[in-house]
Design a protein around this motif. Sequence first.
Motif, mmCIF file in Angstrom:
data_model
loop_
_atom_site.group_PDB
_atom_site.id
_atom_site.type_symbol
_atom_site.label_atom_id
_atom_site.label_comp_id
_atom_site.label_asym_id
_atom_site.label_seq_id
_atom_site.Cartn_x
_atom_site.Cartn_y
_atom_site.Cartn_z
ATOM 1 N N PHE A 12 -61.087 -6.776 35.834
ATOM 2 C CA PHE A 12 -60.693 -5.468 36.361
ATOM 3 C C PHE A 12 -61.862 -4.928 37.182
ATOM 4 O O PHE A 12 -62.995 -4.881 36.697
ATOM 5 N N PHE A 16 -59.778 1.159 33.716
ATOM 6 C CA PHE A 16 -58.322 1.025 33.635
ATOM 7 C C PHE A 16 -57.797 1.459 32.278
ATOM 8 O O PHE A 16 -58.536 1.627 31.324
ATOM 9 N N ARG A 17 -56.493 1.617 32.250
ATOM 10 C CA ARG A 17 -55.774 1.923 31.012
ATOM 11 C C ARG A 17 -54.654 0.913 30.833
ATOM 12 O O ARG A 17 -54.072 0.445 31.810
ATOM 13 N N ILE A 18 -54.387 0.595 29.563
ATOM 14 C CA ILE A 18 -53.241 -0.239 29.207
ATOM 15 C C ILE A 18 -52.467 0.526 28.150
ATOM 16 O O ILE A 18 -53.054 1.044 27.179
ATOM 17 N N LYS A 19 -51.164 0.603 28.345
ATOM 18 C CA LYS A 19 -50.300 1.271 27.375
ATOM 19 C C LYS A 19 -50.561 0.684 25.989
ATOM 20 O O LYS A 19 -50.670 -0.529 25.830
ATOM 21 N N GLN A 24 -59.594 4.920 28.068
ATOM 22 C CA GLN A 24 -59.832 4.186 29.305
ATOM 23 C C GLN A 24 -60.880 3.114 29.030
ATOM 24 O O GLN A 24 -61.854 3.351 28.325
ATOM 25 N N ASP A 75 -47.359 -4.708 30.146
ATOM 26 C CA ASP A 75 -48.347 -3.633 30.307
ATOM 27 C C ASP A 75 -49.644 -4.172 30.923
ATOM 28 O O ASP A 75 -50.271 -3.499 31.740
ATOM 29 N N ASP A 78 -48.957 -4.574 34.599
ATOM 30 C CA ASP A 78 -48.973 -3.255 35.248
ATOM 31 C C ASP A 78 -50.398 -2.791 35.505
ATOM 32 O O ASP A 78 -50.716 -2.288 36.589
ATOM 33 N N ALA A 79 -51.285 -2.969 34.532
ATOM 34 C CA ALA A 79 -52.685 -2.559 34.683
ATOM 35 C C ALA A 79 -53.373 -3.384 35.770
ATOM 36 O O ALA A 79 -54.147 -2.841 36.568
ATOM 37 N N GLN A 80 -53.077 -4.674 35.833
ATOM 38 C CA GLN A 80 -53.668 -5.525 36.862
ATOM 39 C C GLN A 80 -53.165 -5.134 38.250
ATOM 40 O O GLN A 80 -53.933 -5.100 39.208
ATOM 41 N N THR A 82 -52.102 -2.144 39.184
ATOM 42 C CA THR A 82 -52.731 -0.868 39.519
ATOM 43 C C THR A 82 -54.172 -1.088 39.963
ATOM 44 O O THR A 82 -54.632 -0.484 40.930
ATOM 45 N N ASP A 83 -54.894 -1.962 39.278
ATOM 46 C CA ASP A 83 -56.283 -2.242 39.619
ATOM 47 C C ASP A 83 -56.398 -2.851 41.016
ATOM 48 O O ASP A 83 -57.347 -2.583 41.742
#
Length: 89
Positions: A12, A16-19, A24, A75, A78-80, A82-83
Motif C-alpha cells: 500500500f 489505508f483502511r479495510i472494512k 487506519q 474488502d 477494495d482497499a487496493q 482505492t490505494d
Amino acid sequence: MTVRSRREVVTFNHPFRIKGIDRQLPAGVYEVITDEEMIESLWFAAFRRVATVIKVPAEGSGNLMMQDISISPADLSDAQRTDASPSDS
C-alpha cells in the motif's frame, strides 16, 4: 481434509483502511495468507477459500509485534483499488 495456505505480499502506497479493522493502517508491505480446503467429492482438484488473514502491526506495539486479522478478499481488493486510484490533491 486437505488444506493449503497461499501467501501473498501486498503493498500500500498510502495509509489505508479495510472494512473490519477499526483503525487506519500505515502505508507499507503486508503479508496476506489465504487458507483453502480441497473439495474432495470432485474428480478433479478444486479448492474453496475458507479464510483470508492480513498481518498488521499490533496497535501500540510500535511495529514490534504483528497481529493476524481475518478480512474479506473483496474488502482487500477494495482497499487496493482505492490505494491505486489518483488522490484528489
